[in-house]
Scaffold this motif. Structure first.
Motif, mmCIF file in Angstrom:
data_model
loop_
_atom_site.group_PDB
_atom_site.id
_atom_site.type_symbol
_atom_site.label_atom_id
_atom_site.label_comp_id
_atom_site.label_asym_id
_atom_site.label_seq_id
_atom_site.Cartn_x
_atom_site.Cartn_y
_atom_site.Cartn_z
ATOM 1 N N CYS A 104 22.628 6.973 9.424
ATOM 2 C CA CYS A 104 22.118 8.133 8.691
ATOM 3 C C CYS A 104 20.913 7.656 7.891
ATOM 4 N N ALA A 105 20.240 8.581 7.220
ATOM 5 C CA ALA A 105 19.024 8.190 6.494
ATOM 6 C C ALA A 105 18.718 9.207 5.417
ATOM 7 N N VAL A 106 17.813 8.812 4.521
ATOM 8 C CA VAL A 106 17.252 9.778 3.575
ATOM 9 C C VAL A 106 15.773 9.907 3.903
ATOM 10 N N HIS A 107 15.341 11.158 4.047
ATOM 11 C CA HIS A 107 13.915 11.380 4.257
ATOM 12 C C HIS A 107 13.291 11.698 2.901
ATOM 13 N N VAL A 108 12.255 10.927 2.528
ATOM 14 C CA VAL A 108 11.614 11.096 1.220
ATOM 15 C C VAL A 108 10.233 11.701 1.444
ATOM 16 N N GLU A 109 10.097 12.963 1.045
ATOM 17 C CA GLU A 109 8.786 13.629 1.243
ATOM 18 C C GLU A 109 7.728 13.096 0.296
ATOM 19 N N ASP A 110 8.158 12.730 -0.932
ATOM 20 C CA ASP A 110 7.206 12.338 -1.976
ATOM 21 C C ASP A 110 6.754 10.885 -1.863
ATOM 22 N N ALA A 111 6.630 10.347 -0.657
ATOM 23 C CA ALA A 111 6.172 8.958 -0.507
ATOM 24 C C ALA A 111 4.953 8.966 0.403
ATOM 25 N N GLY A 112 4.112 7.967 0.247
ATOM 26 C CA GLY A 112 2.903 7.943 1.064
ATOM 27 C C GLY A 112 2.237 6.583 1.056
ATOM 28 N N ILE A 113 0.975 6.573 1.419
ATOM 29 C CA ILE A 113 0.229 5.310 1.509
ATOM 30 C C ILE A 113 -1.163 5.476 0.899
ATOM 31 N N ALA A 114 -1.670 4.357 0.347
ATOM 32 C CA ALA A 114 -3.006 4.361 -0.273
ATOM 33 C C ALA A 114 -3.588 2.961 -0.116
ATOM 34 N N ASP A 115 -4.844 2.811 -0.513
ATOM 35 C CA ASP A 115 -5.485 1.494 -0.515
ATOM 36 C C ASP A 115 -5.714 1.131 -1.981
ATOM 37 N N VAL A 129 -2.957 2.818 5.475
ATOM 38 C CA VAL A 129 -3.857 3.962 5.363
ATOM 39 C C VAL A 129 -5.170 3.727 6.126
ATOM 40 N N ARG A 130 -5.519 2.448 6.358
ATOM 41 C CA ARG A 130 -6.746 2.167 7.113
ATOM 42 C C ARG A 130 -6.458 1.848 8.579
ATOM 43 N N GLY A 157 0.810 -1.225 0.000
ATOM 44 C CA GLY A 157 0.000 0.000 0.000
ATOM 45 C C GLY A 157 0.839 1.269 0.000
ATOM 46 N N VAL A 158 2.077 1.164 -0.489
ATOM 47 C CA VAL A 158 2.952 2.340 -0.463
ATOM 48 C C VAL A 158 2.888 3.093 -1.794
ATOM 49 N N ILE A 159 2.783 4.407 -1.706
ATOM 50 C CA ILE A 159 2.907 5.258 -2.890
ATOM 51 C C ILE A 159 4.398 5.555 -3.014
ATOM 52 N N HIS A 160 5.027 4.902 -3.983
ATOM 53 C CA HIS A 160 6.472 5.080 -4.114
ATOM 54 C C HIS A 160 6.802 6.417 -4.766
ATOM 55 N N SER A 161 7.960 6.942 -4.372
ATOM 56 C CA SER A 161 8.364 8.270 -4.856
ATOM 57 C C SER A 161 9.034 8.209 -6.217
ATOM 58 N N PHE A 170 -6.104 11.386 -8.485
ATOM 59 C CA PHE A 170 -7.283 10.510 -8.570
ATOM 60 C C PHE A 170 -7.890 10.318 -7.181
ATOM 61 N N CYS A 171 -7.030 10.043 -6.187
ATOM 62 C CA CYS A 171 -7.524 9.820 -4.820
ATOM 63 C C CYS A 171 -8.211 11.085 -4.292
ATOM 64 N N GLU A 172 -7.614 12.257 -4.582
ATOM 65 C CA GLU A 172 -8.223 13.527 -4.122
ATOM 66 C C GLU A 172 -9.584 13.734 -4.766
ATOM 67 N N ARG A 173 -9.608 13.543 -6.101
ATOM 68 C CA ARG A 173 -10.839 13.767 -6.866
ATOM 69 C C ARG A 173 -11.946 12.816 -6.427
ATOM 70 N N GLU A 174 -11.548 11.570 -6.123
ATOM 71 C CA GLU A 174 -12.532 10.524 -5.821
ATOM 72 C C GLU A 174 -12.773 10.363 -4.328
ATOM 73 N N ASP A 175 -12.131 11.212 -3.534
ATOM 74 C CA ASP A 175 -12.284 11.147 -2.082
ATOM 75 C C ASP A 175 -11.922 9.765 -1.527
ATOM 76 N N LEU A 176 -10.806 9.226 -2.012
ATOM 77 C CA LEU A 176 -10.301 7.932 -1.529
ATOM 78 C C LEU A 176 -9.180 8.192 -0.521
ATOM 79 N N PRO A 177 -9.029 7.313 0.471
ATOM 80 C CA PRO A 177 -8.013 7.591 1.497
ATOM 81 C C PRO A 177 -6.585 7.475 0.961
ATOM 82 N N PHE A 178 -5.755 8.455 1.279
ATOM 83 C CA PHE A 178 -4.320 8.389 0.997
ATOM 84 C C PHE A 178 -3.639 9.360 1.945
#
Ligand SMILES: Cc1cc2nc3c(=O)[nH]c(=O)nc-3n(C[C@H](O)[C@H](O)[C@H](O)COP(=O)(O)OP(=O)(O)OC[C@H]3O[C@@H](n4cnc5c(N)ncnc54)[C@H](O)[C@@H]3O)c2cc1C
Length: 399
Positions: A136-147, A260-261, A49-53, A77-85
């Motif tokens: 150390c690490a890399v922080h990736v802002e452009d990543a997230g989660i969806a169903d 995401v759920r 369920g990961v939105i890869h960057s 699409f998720c914003e337009r369709e009101d789907l969780p992300f």
């Protein structure tokens, strides 16, 4: 016999998005054939369920291009369709000097691919993920989660509204290419189509061969097993926590994912499966196993990577070893924090030389298009892959 302009095989995110984009472009009569009674029953509905960057992929590769643009289309699409992300961001964590060097390469790739990311010291990492131990690490802002199951079902619904005939419970058994189309033989009767688009995931190589197309690879199933973190351990992971992947493999390594759920999952490992849809460990398919055992590419893969195979098997059968893998990232995780969770199976294309195909692979032949390798990040990139295929179809119709 019923006639369609396009028959799409497979009701995962790639097939659904292809049918959706074709319908939006007004490409005549479209049918989508899915063998299961539900959409997204396989890879699409059984992933992290990961939105890869797009940070991991070689600049210019199909994965890099489709992941970066597909991610934006998915979020829209998720914003337009009101789907969780949730674009919650993620960290990729190096635990030693060798991993730090590999992380540097990933960081540079991310910058080349236009991914919003920043380098963190071990101290700064604690501000994002206080329970993670890392050099150390890399922080990736452009990543997230969806169903992705929900996203796919909504794409299916919108496709039906655009006139696509979505037929669940229709298994494609054979294809017969003819002069002016392809006869598609299903377990519920035959249809003809001017064009067949094969998006059959774990069975895509077989469907290609049914159409007389030799894809030059074989799908080998790799099972990914997950655990759920017990509620009292969920606070150990705020967002998404990934290790630095081993560049010898196309898999990203066992990670922690906030879902995401709700809840946090850890996994997936990457264990050779004994059946293409064998989600439980004892499930065996003689047909699927003989398919890869008889393949010289698979035997080369095993010869070159048997040590990794043994390691994956040991982690799969021993919870203590699995936990030790997880503790490299979060030392506070305990065996008793791990609860059972469903598993998924990756359709990984293996080439005759024993290498695992790294990039997406789409083959075009007269009246046939075959998506022969669409592993991760193809859920993130699914909408983009579908629109690319639809563009190619409309361009060839116009020519
Ligand atoms: C464990 C795991 C974790 C992953 N994590 C991520 C992630 O976090 N983010 C990400 O972007 N990607 C992830 N992926 C990859 C992603 O899930 C896949 O790349 C994507 O879902 C592929 O979609 P698909 O439509 O090609 O295949 P599928 O979803 O497998 O769909 C193929 C469909 O074809 C149907 N089919 C097959 N044969 C026939 C037939 N003969 N007749 C009719 N229908 C047929 C199947 O039933 C199936 O529904 C992960 C994959 C796995 C397995």
């Amino acid at each position: 016999m019923e006639r369609f302009d396009v028959a799409v095989i497979g009701g995962g995110i790639v097939g659904l998005s292809t049918a959706y984009h074709l319908a939006q472009r007004g490409v005549g009569r479209i049918v989508l054939l899915e063998k299961e009674d539900e959409l997204a029953a396989h890879q699409t509905g059984r992933n992290s369920g990961v939105i890869h960057s797009g940070i991991y992929y070689k600049p210019g590769s199909l994965k890099a291009i489709n992941c970066v643009s597909g991610r934006s289309e998915l979020v829209d699409f998720c914003e337009r369709e009101d789907l969780p992300f949730d674009m919650c961001g993620k960290v990729i964590v190096a635990t030693d000097e060798e991993e730090e060097a590999r992380l540097q390469i990933i960081f540079e790739r991310g910058q080349a691919n236009g991914v919003a990311c920043s380098w963190l010291s071990g101290g700064a990492l604690k501000e994002y993920e206080p329970h993670v131990r890392g050099r150390c690490a890399v922080h990736v802002e452009d990543a997230g989660i969806a169903d992705y199951g929900a996203v796919s079902r909504r794409i299916g619904q919108r496709s039906v509204e655009l006139g696509v005939d979505v037929r669940k419970g229709h298994a494609v058994l054979n294809l017969k290419p003819e002069q002016d189309g392809v006869i598609v033989n299903t377990d519920r009767g035959d249809i003809t189509a001017g064009l067949v688009v094969n998006c059959a995931g774990l069975h895509s190589d077989r469907i290609a061969r049914m159409g007389g197309v030799e894809p030059g690879l074989r799908i080998v199933p790799f099972r990914g097993h997950y655990h759920k973190l017990a509620p009292e351990a969920e606070h150990l992971c705020r967002t998404l926590i990934y290790p630095v992947p081993n560049p010898a493999y196309p898999f990203l390594g066992v990670h922690f994912t906030r879902m995401v759920r709700g809840g946090v999952e850890c996994g997936p490992n990457a264990l050779l499966a004994f059946a293409r849809e064998g989600y439980r460990i004892p499930q065996v398919s003689i047909k699927d196993m003989s398919d890869y055992l008889a393949y010289s590419g698979f035997r080369r893969l095993m010869r070159d990577h048997w040590k990794q195979g043994v390691h994956e098997f040991a982690c799969a059968v021993s919870r203590s070893r699995y936990v030790r893998e997880l503790q490299k990232l979060i030392p506070a995780v305990r065996k008793e924090h791990l609860l059972p969770a469903p598993s998924g199976i990756r359709a990984q294309a293996v080439m005759p030389d024993g290498s695992m195909a790294d990039d997406f692979l789409i083959l075009e032949r007269p009246r046939q298009i075959h998506v022969c390798n669409a592993p991760s990040p193809a859920a993130t990139a699914g909408l983009r892959i579908g629109s690319t295929i639809a563009d190619r179809v409309t361009a060839s119709q116009a020519a």
